[in-house]
Design an enzyme around this catalytic site. Structure first.
Site, PDB file in Angstrom:
ATOM      1  N   LYS A  12      -9.757   1.669  -1.718  1.00 55.33           N
ATOM      2  CA  LYS A  12      -9.733   0.755  -0.737  1.00 55.33           C
ATOM      3  C   LYS A  12     -11.334   0.974  -0.045  1.00 55.33           C
ATOM      4  O   LYS A  12     -11.728   2.206   0.309  1.00 55.33           O
ATOM      5  CB  LYS A  12      -8.799   1.305   0.416  1.00 55.33           C
ATOM      6  N   VAL A  23       0.059  -2.501  10.816  1.00 49.64           N
ATOM      7  CA  VAL A  23       0.780  -2.177  11.870  1.00 49.64           C
ATOM      8  C   VAL A  23       0.304  -3.046  12.954  1.00 49.64           C
ATOM      9  O   VAL A  23       0.906  -3.294  13.976  1.00 49.64           O
ATOM     10  CB  VAL A  23       0.343  -0.564  12.498  1.00 49.64           C
ATOM     11  N   CYS A  75      -5.047  -3.717   2.522  1.00 49.20           N
ATOM     12  CA  CYS A  75      -4.805  -3.833   3.910  1.00 49.20           C
ATOM     13  C   CYS A  75      -5.769  -3.945   4.869  1.00 49.20           C
ATOM     14  O   CYS A  75      -6.348  -5.081   5.023  1.00 49.20           O
ATOM     15  CB  CYS A  75      -3.795  -2.435   4.262  1.00 49.20           C
ATOM     16  N   GLU A 128       0.972  -1.392  -0.113  1.00 50.56           N
ATOM     17  CA  GLU A 128      -0.078  -0.179   0.053  1.00 50.56           C
ATOM     18  C   GLU A 128       0.945   1.275  -0.064  1.00 50.56           C
ATOM     19  O   GLU A 128       1.960   1.131   0.787  1.00 50.56           O
ATOM     20  CB  GLU A 128      -0.766  -0.010   1.323  1.00 50.56           C
TER      21      GLU A 128
HETATM   22  C1  ACM Z   1      -3.970  -0.197   6.996  1.00 49.99           C
HETATM   23  O1  ACM Z   1      -4.858  -0.417   6.670  1.00 49.99           O
HETATM   24  N1  ACM Z   1      -2.971   0.295   6.613  1.00 49.99           N
HETATM   25  C2  ACM Z   1      -3.394  -0.747   8.597  1.00 49.99           C
END
Ligand code: ACM
Length: 270
Positions: A109, A169, A142, A38
């Site tokens: 996203k 993270v 992510c 990402e």
């Molecule tokens: C994330 O979605 N970058 C943790």
């Protein structure tokens, strides 16, 4: 076919350096599908809307998409890469897919994480699947993994491989992806990053690495270390993801009972 990821530690804001690093890392790699993290060229921890505006690009006409599409054409490979996208006044956390003929498509996203919600608009593309020469590719980004509906939607749309650009993270994803893959009987390639960004008084973010490739049986075919840069590639057979049977009497897709899943369409508990 050979699926892989490049896990590395991008330098914030240094797009040209980060892209150059990717190009030199993958130039000689024998890979058909390469997944990058990402925001792979910009870094992750934006501190202001102005900075997001400065580093975001239109798709497909922006610099990063152009460089990735050129790399795809030059190597004759498919690449999935995450980037901040600008569309008029809106900014999306997006990923592009390119192939041997250049740019193919865009995903925005769906589920924004933490301070992404301050700067980006939740994605409006929905979960897309592209039928390519190397298999049916879907993309999620992510934190989308945390919502089982993401991978389910992709699998029900025919995805055999889910490309998963990430900047993880929290610690949960690497051990959870095998379950996501098993319950949907798909491959997944999670490309995470390493390093720490400490650009904001809300706190440093340390990225957990552990990029991985997982099979439709939930096996981890390869996993990167938490703090090292790594290009890893595995041979996979995407068409095996079409087989949703678990035993002679259970097919995990045909056995679904959507008529009992109506609460899934509600936003919250009732
Ligand atoms: C994330 O979605 N970058 C943790």
């Amino acid at each position: 076919m050979k699926a892989g990821f490049y896990q590395f530690n991008p330098s914030f804001g240094r797009k040209e350096d980060n892209i150059r690093k990717v190009i030199s890392a993958v130039r000689d790699a024998d890979v058909d599908l390469l997944v990058l993290p990402e925001f792979f060229a910009t870094g992750y921890q934006f501190v202001s809307a102005g900075e997001v505006a400065e580093l975001s690009e239109p798709v497909p006409d922006g610099y990063t998409t152009g460089m990735i599409s050129a790399l795809s054409r030059e190597k004759g490979i498919y690449i999935v890469a995450g980037l901040p996208e600008r569309d008029g006044e809106r900014f999306y956390n997006a990923a592009v897919l390119s192939g041997p003929d250049g740019f193919i498509g865009l995903y925005r996203k769906t589920h924004l994480f933490y301070e992404e919600t301050l700067y980006f608009t939740p994605g409006d593309t929905g979960f897309r699947v592209w039928d390519t020469a190397i298999g049916r590719l879907g993309i999620m980004i992510c934190f989308d993994w945390f919502f089982p509906e993401s991978m389910r939607a992709l699998a029900l749309s025919g995805a055999e491989i889910v490309a998963h650009p990430s900047n993880l993270v929290l610690p949960f994803c690497p051990d959870s992806m095998p379950v996501r893959c098993l319950e949907n009987r798909v491959f997944a390639v999670t490309a995470n990053r390493t390093g720490t960004e400490d650009r904001k008084d809300t706190g440093a973010l340390t990225f957990i690495g552990k990029s991985e490739i997982v099979s439709p049986m939930g096996e981890i075919l390869t996993r990167a270390p938490s703090d090292e840069e790594a290009l890893m590639v595995r041979d996979i057979e995407p068409e095996t993801a079409r087989d949703k049977t678990l035993n002679p009497l259970n097919d995990v897709f045909k056995d679904r009972r959507p008529e009992h899943y109506r609460p899934l369409f509600r936003r919250s508990c009732s």
